[in-house]
Design an enzyme around this catalytic site. Structure first.
Site, PDB file in Angstrom:
ATOM      1  CG  ASN A   7      -1.824   1.159   1.322  1.00 10.52           C
ATOM      2  OD1 ASN A   7      -1.419   2.288   1.070  1.00 10.52           O
ATOM      3  ND2 ASN A   7      -3.062   0.918   1.688  1.00 10.52           N
ATOM      4  CG  HIS A  10       0.913   6.375   4.695  1.00 14.91           C
ATOM      5  ND1 HIS A  10      -0.053   7.317   4.938  1.00 14.91           N
ATOM      6  CD2 HIS A  10       0.462   5.220   5.254  1.00 14.91           C
ATOM      7  CE1 HIS A  10      -1.035   6.772   5.639  1.00 14.91           C
ATOM      8  NE2 HIS A  10      -0.738   5.498   5.835  1.00 14.91           N
ATOM      9  CG  HIS A  43      -8.320   4.124   1.158  1.00  8.78           C
ATOM     10  ND1 HIS A  43      -8.500   4.029   2.506  1.00  8.78           N
ATOM     11  CD2 HIS A  43      -9.535   4.438   0.648  1.00  8.78           C
ATOM     12  CE1 HIS A  43      -9.774   4.274   2.807  1.00  8.78           C
ATOM     13  NE2 HIS A  43     -10.418   4.548   1.693  1.00  8.78           N
ATOM     14  NE  ARG A  45      -8.383   7.492   4.273  1.00  6.82           N
ATOM     15  CZ  ARG A  45      -9.238   7.207   5.248  1.00  6.82           C
ATOM     16  NH1 ARG A  45     -10.362   7.882   5.367  1.00  6.82           N
ATOM     17  NH2 ARG A  45      -8.972   6.251   6.107  1.00  6.82           N
ATOM     18  NE  ARG A  49      -7.613  11.378   5.311  1.00  5.46           N
ATOM     19  CZ  ARG A  49      -8.064  10.789   6.424  1.00  5.46           C
ATOM     20  NH1 ARG A  49      -7.251  10.027   7.125  1.00  5.46           N
ATOM     21  NH2 ARG A  49      -9.287  10.943   6.828  1.00  5.46           N
ATOM     22  CD  GLU A  70      -7.158  -0.269   1.149  1.00  3.39           C
ATOM     23  OE1 GLU A  70      -7.337   0.776   1.794  1.00  3.39           O
ATOM     24  OE2 GLU A  70      -6.302  -1.101   1.439  1.00  3.39           O
ATOM     25  CB  THR A 101      -9.386   1.745   7.381  1.00  5.68           C
ATOM     26  OG1 THR A 101      -8.929   2.419   6.214  1.00  5.68           O
ATOM     27  CG2 THR A 101     -10.762   1.170   7.123  1.00  5.68           C
ATOM     28  CD  GLU A 151      -7.093  -6.208   3.252  1.00  6.42           C
ATOM     29  OE1 GLU A 151      -7.256  -6.008   2.035  1.00  6.42           O
ATOM     30  OE2 GLU A 151      -6.389  -5.474   3.979  1.00  6.42           O
ATOM     31  CG  HIS A 191      -5.405  -1.557   9.428  1.00  8.47           C
ATOM     32  ND1 HIS A 191      -4.981  -0.956  10.576  1.00  8.47           N
ATOM     33  CD2 HIS A 191      -5.908  -0.580   8.652  1.00  8.47           C
ATOM     34  CE1 HIS A 191      -5.237   0.343  10.484  1.00  8.47           C
ATOM     35  NE2 HIS A 191      -5.797   0.605   9.322  1.00  8.47           N
TER      36      HIS A 191
HETATM   37  N1  PXP Z   1      -5.860  -3.035   4.261  1.00 13.42           N
HETATM   38  C1  PXP Z   1      -6.804  -2.077   4.276  1.00 13.42           C
HETATM   39  C2  PXP Z   1      -8.182  -2.439   3.828  1.00 13.42           C
HETATM   40  C3  PXP Z   1      -6.504  -0.761   4.693  1.00 13.42           C
HETATM   41  O1  PXP Z   1      -7.472   0.174   4.716  1.00 13.42           O
HETATM   42  C4  PXP Z   1      -5.173  -0.451   5.038  1.00 13.42           C
HETATM   43  C5  PXP Z   1      -4.818   0.949   5.442  1.00 13.42           C
HETATM   44  O2  PXP Z   1      -5.042   1.819   4.406  1.00 13.42           O
HETATM   45  C6  PXP Z   1      -4.221  -1.474   4.981  1.00 13.42           C
HETATM   46  C7  PXP Z   1      -4.584  -2.766   4.613  1.00 13.42           C
HETATM   47  C8  PXP Z   1      -2.782  -1.230   5.304  1.00 13.42           C
HETATM   48  O3  PXP Z   1      -2.649  -0.860   6.637  1.00 13.42           O
HETATM   49  P1  PXP Z   1      -1.231  -0.370   7.176  1.00 13.42           P
HETATM   50  O4  PXP Z   1      -0.947   0.936   6.482  1.00 13.42           O
HETATM   51  O5  PXP Z   1      -1.462  -0.223   8.637  1.00 13.42           O
HETATM   52  O6  PXP Z   1      -0.238  -1.413   6.807  1.00 13.42           O
END
Ligand code: PXP
Length: 247
Positions: A7, A10, A43, A45, A49, A70, A101, A151, A191
């Site tokens: 992901n 960030h 994601h 949003r 953001r 996402e 999330t 998930e 997550h």
């Molecule tokens: N899976 C989903 C559905 C999420 O919303 C997120 C965070 O955006 C993640 C995985 C990844 O989480 P993390 O950034 O804490 O690894």
């Protein structure tokens, strides 16, 4: 072999902090792909953001690996996904004021709306996943929507502060995997996973894919994204050797 979805939200968070054109999440995705990521997750949003629509468009043009988008189960996002057609969409709950999330989708409560979104995305040829807590009633409701995957939210496990709580949450995840597999669902998780806690989740039987963002991007600041992805892939690959000790 458990797949790793990286992901890259960030990277965009850093860019949006100054509204510059760098660092570019699309470049980050390419480097993650080179380092062995099995998929890229973003994601988009409602408040935009971090990831922007043009990022998604660019990613779809350049990636050889799958893009997992996402999104909230809203009509705006569903129309956008049906137009862009990523390989996969993961439906997540979204609240403007949240930092990230915070929980899984309440599929039991919003069954009609989620089923209708799943249906529209499937008709557009998109593989659908639902981000849910490891709870039996949510698994049953998710299976009834016609989704192909779920998930499991690993936040409660990742945030546990003592051994007993961690083992309790891990057990809940293991049971949820069995229940979801029995319903014919493909089972993913994510997550809050990081380089210290990923291995015992990676060892859960039936796991298809882990989606990990914050920890990989945070490490990438110091060692570069390719090394950060490789390190995570190695840990996932070596999960059988994970240590039972917890700091
Ligand atoms: N899976 C989903 C559905 C999420 O919303 C997120 C965070 O955006 C993640 C995985 C990844 O989480 P993390 O950034 O804490 O690894």
């Amino acid at each position: 072999m458990v797949q790793l979805g990286v992901n890259i939200d960030h990277v965009a968070t850093l860019r949006q902090a100054r509204r510059t054109s760098y660092p570019d999440p699309v470049l980050a995705a390419s480097l993650a792909e080179l380092a062995g990521a099995d998929g890229i997750t973003v994601h988009l949003r409602e408040d935009r953001r971090h990831i922007q629509e043009h990022d998604v468009e660019q990613l779809l043009k350049i990636l050889q690996i799958k893009l997992n988008l996402e999104m909230a189960a809203t009509s705006e996002m569903t129309d956008l996904a049906c137009r862009l057609r990523p390989a996969e969409c993961c439906l997540v709950p979204e609240r403007r004021e949240e930092v990230t999330t915070e929980g899984g989708l309440d599929v039991v409560r919003h069954h009609k709306q989620i089923s209708s979104t799943v249906n529209q995305l499937k008709q557009a040829g998109i593989h659908v996943s639902l981000f849910i807590d490891p709870e039996f009633d949510q698994i049953v409701a998710a299976a009834e929507t016609g989704t192909r995957s779920v998930e499991f939210h690993t936040g409660a496990y990742a945030n546990s502060t003592n051994n007993d709580h961690r083992l309790y949450e891990l057990e809940k995840l293991k049971i949820a995997f069995v229940q979801a597999s029995a319903k014919g669902l493909i089972t993913n998780a994510g997550h809050g996973l990081n380089y210290h806690n990923v291995q015992e989740v990676a060892a859960i039987p039936g796991l298809n894919e882990l989606n990990i963002g914050h920890a990989i991007i945070a490490r990438a600041v110091f060692v570069g994204i390719e090394r950060a992805v490789r390190d995570m892939k190695q840990l996932i690959h070596d999960h059988a050797k994970y240590s039972r000790e917890w700091p």
